[in-house]
Write a protein that holds these residues in place. Sequence first.
Motif, short mmCIF file in Angstrom:
data_model
loop_
_atom_site.label_atom_id
_atom_site.label_comp_id
_atom_site.label_asym_id
_atom_site.label_seq_id
_atom_site.Cartn_x
_atom_site.Cartn_y
_atom_site.Cartn_z
N GLU A 86 14.49 4.79 -7.98
CA GLU A 86 14.52 4.30 -6.60
C GLU A 86 13.09 4.07 -6.14
OE1 GLU A 86 17.95 6.45 -4.22
OE2 GLU A 86 16.94 7.87 -5.54
N GLY A 87 12.85 2.93 -5.53
CA GLY A 87 11.50 2.63 -5.05
C GLY A 87 11.53 1.60 -3.94
N GLY A 88 10.40 1.48 -3.26
CA GLY A 88 10.27 0.49 -2.19
C GLY A 88 8.82 0.12 -2.00
N HIS A 89 8.57 -0.99 -1.32
CA HIS A 89 7.18 -1.35 -1.01
C HIS A 89 7.11 -2.11 0.30
CE1 HIS A 89 6.98 -5.75 -1.74
NE2 HIS A 89 7.85 -5.57 -2.70
N ASP A 90 5.93 -2.06 0.91
CA ASP A 90 5.72 -2.65 2.23
C ASP A 90 4.93 -3.96 2.19
OD1 ASP A 90 3.32 -1.60 1.43
OD2 ASP A 90 2.91 -0.51 3.29
N GLY A 91 4.96 -4.66 1.06
CA GLY A 91 4.16 -5.87 0.92
C GLY A 91 4.58 -7.01 1.84
N TYR A 92 5.80 -6.97 2.35
CA TYR A 92 6.27 -8.03 3.26
C TYR A 92 6.40 -7.57 4.70
CZ TYR A 92 7.42 -10.62 -1.00
OH TYR A 92 7.35 -11.27 -2.21
N VAL A 93 6.02 -6.36 5.00
CA VAL A 93 6.19 -5.84 6.36
C VAL A 93 5.29 -6.57 7.34
CG1 VAL A 93 5.82 -3.82 7.82
CG2 VAL A 93 6.99 -3.56 5.64
N ALA A 94 4.02 -6.76 7.01
CA ALA A 94 3.09 -7.38 7.95
C ALA A 94 3.50 -8.81 8.30
CB ALA A 94 1.68 -7.36 7.37
N ARG A 95 4.10 -9.55 7.37
CA ARG A 95 4.46 -10.95 7.62
C ARG A 95 5.88 -11.12 8.13
NH1 ARG A 95 3.00 -12.80 1.75
NH2 ARG A 95 2.85 -10.55 1.47
N PHE A 96 6.80 -10.29 7.68
CA PHE A 96 8.21 -10.50 8.01
C PHE A 96 8.88 -9.28 8.63
CE2 PHE A 96 7.14 -13.17 4.35
CZ PHE A 96 7.44 -14.43 4.84
N GLY A 97 8.21 -8.13 8.63
CA GLY A 97 8.82 -6.91 9.13
C GLY A 97 9.83 -6.31 8.17
N LEU A 98 9.83 -6.75 6.91
CA LEU A 98 10.85 -6.34 5.95
C LEU A 98 10.25 -5.50 4.82
CD1 LEU A 98 12.85 -9.68 5.63
CD2 LEU A 98 13.61 -7.59 6.77
N THR A 99 10.92 -4.40 4.51
CA THR A 99 10.60 -3.56 3.36
C THR A 99 11.56 -3.88 2.23
OG1 THR A 99 9.71 -1.75 4.70
CG2 THR A 99 10.51 -1.19 2.51
N ARG B 100 0.82 -1.21 0.00
CA ARG B 100 0.00 0.00 0.00
C ARG B 100 0.86 1.27 0.00
NH1 ARG B 100 -2.72 -2.08 -2.39
NH2 ARG B 100 -4.70 -3.12 -2.02
N HIS B 101 2.07 1.16 0.49
CA HIS B 101 2.98 2.31 0.50
C HIS B 101 4.14 1.98 -0.44
CE1 HIS B 101 4.97 5.90 1.78
NE2 HIS B 101 5.98 5.25 2.35
N VAL B 102 4.16 2.67 -1.59
CA VAL B 102 5.19 2.40 -2.62
C VAL B 102 5.82 3.73 -3.03
CG1 VAL B 102 5.69 1.27 -4.83
CG2 VAL B 102 3.80 0.45 -3.41
N PRO B 103 6.74 4.25 -2.23
CA PRO B 103 7.41 5.51 -2.61
C PRO B 103 8.40 5.28 -3.75
CG PRO B 103 8.38 4.62 -0.61
CD PRO B 103 7.23 3.72 -0.94
N VAL B 104 8.44 6.17 -4.72
CA VAL B 104 9.36 6.06 -5.85
C VAL B 104 9.95 7.43 -6.15
CG1 VAL B 104 8.13 4.11 -6.88
CG2 VAL B 104 7.59 6.43 -7.61
N GLN B 105 11.11 7.42 -6.77
CA GLN B 105 11.76 8.66 -7.18
C GLN B 105 12.60 8.40 -8.43
OE1 GLN B 105 13.95 10.66 -4.10
NE2 GLN B 105 15.05 11.97 -5.51
N MET B 106 12.47 9.29 -9.40
CA MET B 106 13.31 9.26 -10.60
C MET B 106 14.28 10.43 -10.51
SD MET B 106 12.16 6.74 -12.61
CE MET B 106 12.60 7.19 -14.30
N SER B 107 15.55 10.17 -10.84
CA SER B 107 16.55 11.24 -10.72
C SER B 107 17.70 10.96 -11.68
CB SER B 107 17.08 11.32 -9.28
OG SER B 107 17.69 10.10 -8.91
N GLN B 108 18.61 11.91 -11.76
CA GLN B 108 19.80 11.77 -12.58
C GLN B 108 20.92 11.16 -11.75
OE1 GLN B 108 20.32 12.51 -15.88
NE2 GLN B 108 18.14 12.97 -16.11
N ALA B 109 21.57 10.14 -12.29
CA ALA B 109 22.76 9.59 -11.67
C ALA B 109 23.99 10.28 -12.25
CB ALA B 109 22.83 8.08 -11.90
N SER B 110 25.16 9.95 -11.74
CA SER B 110 26.38 10.61 -12.21
C SER B 110 26.64 10.32 -13.69
CB SER B 110 27.58 10.16 -11.37
OG SER B 110 27.72 8.74 -11.45
N ASP B 111 26.25 9.12 -14.14
CA ASP B 111 26.51 8.76 -15.55
C ASP B 111 25.26 8.26 -16.25
OD1 ASP B 111 26.26 6.45 -14.11
OD2 ASP B 111 27.89 5.39 -15.13
#
Length: 559
Positions: free
Chosen positions: A404-417, A388-399
């Motif tokens: 960058e993104g993440g999700h909380d689909g495994y937090v309730a079962r394992f505590g892991l993002t 339900r929480h999927v923060p994302v960001q697009m940006s320029q890298a050095s080259d």
Amino acid sequence: MNRIAARRAARARPVTAFVSSPEPRTIGSFARGRQLSAGNFMFAGHLVERPDLQLWDITPPDAAFEAEMQGFAWLDDLAAASDAPARACAQRWTQGWIDRYGAGRGPGWTPDLTGRRLIRWINHALLLLAGQDKTASDAFYRSLAQQTVFLGKRWQASAPGLPLIEALTGLIYAGLALEGMQAHVPVAARALGRECDARIGAGGLLPTRNPEELLDVFTLLTWAAAALEDAGQTPPPSLTAATARIAPTLRTLRHADGGLARFHGGGRGLEGRLDTALAASKVKARQKDGLAMGFARLSAGRTSVIVDAAPPPSGAASARAHASTLAFELTSGRRPLIVNCGSGANFGAEWRRAGRATPSHSTLVVAGESSARLGSGAQAEWLTKGPRHVPVQMSQASDGVRFEGGHDGYVARFGLTHARTIEMTFDGRGVAGEDMLLAMSDADKRRFDGVLDARVMQGVPYQIHFHLHPEVDAALDMGGAAISLALRSGEIWVFRTDARSKMTLEPSVYLEKTRLKPRASKQIVLSGRALEYAGRIRWSLAKAQDTPISIRDLAQDGD
């Protein structure tokens, strides 16, 4: 009610003819047209080989097969072949439908199938009427008018979204083309505008987040707008605004080879349809930030990466959706490299469910479990307990460019993002990724500790899947430290990872709705165990140094 309306419409005897005929815009397959005229009927993943029977004498193996028969989209394929056998089949099967079902009988009298059928009959009227006598021509016109009368009564019974848009587009086509049916056009055009406002979000978003379904909707809207303009009428502003919203989204969801990203039950799209629809829309805008309908796109050179960067659909819209958050696909030139397995809907219930699971996608899986789960009871096909929480960001890298993104689909079962970073170099020759499993809050750390205790401190197993297209030739290289990936274009890509995980090359499948069986393929799997609050796995894909900057990839598929 459909049956009652169909029989009432069949009793009508309007004498009609064409006022105008829209230019055919449908695209068919020459090969499929030849197969159909030879008696090889392939619909909805089933092949029936009966050259001794006409189409309507076949017993359909399931409802999806029967719907494709009744929708007449196969006329596009016969028109693409357009030789004498194909023309004879088109005329014989159309007349056979009129004789057998024209009186309001059969399963084809639903608003969406009637709309689809009307579009094809009108588009290919010259093919269907060529050389026909007056009796056959009169029956054809009469059936067209009767189906239009039925659709004018029952279009409101269509399910919202694609089925309703298909019904209304068919009604607009028929109202513009047939004498005496013009009164249906303003009603259908207004209803189509309202449906665009209700179902197509500000960013060209469909609730299902299915790219191929979005293409189908977009194609129908461009057909409706073109038919209205050809008749000297102005399309509703809502329709024009909807196509302007969808076109930039589809450009974001298009890989370097012109095919769509395969997510949430969608396929790559019929070859040529996306480019044709975009050209017909005359909308040239693009999404400036690389984000559209919950997907992120990185592209450079002739390389494209598309990532599922949003929560999966919810409620009824998730009935065909996949647990694919943070999965990605990569295409180099004309050749897909990293893919998702795809939709197994055409291969039965077990394949359908397997295709929806997270391990069937190119992403990280914790303990073999999907990031979203299937429901139960009446909602057994809906996705529940997903990210339900999927923060994302697009940006320029050095080259290059970075996702960058993440999700909380495994937090309730394992505590892991799950967090994922993907970077692409400016020349498109290199892609570097990093997957992390993080216990972020104190509550997450306590939950993770509890899972570790239950597993006797053996750690939480994880796997990162990279499914390969069937035409990729993969082999362990450098003593098992890398995997070389050879494309049919002659390009060589090399996959490497750090020492934190075990790298293996394992079997996989590629699911295509245009084929009778799943195709065997391979996948790269990185596996390990999470033992700490923060762990990371780095991997990279890069073209071999001796791979030219540009390759003339002219080999035809199937050579």
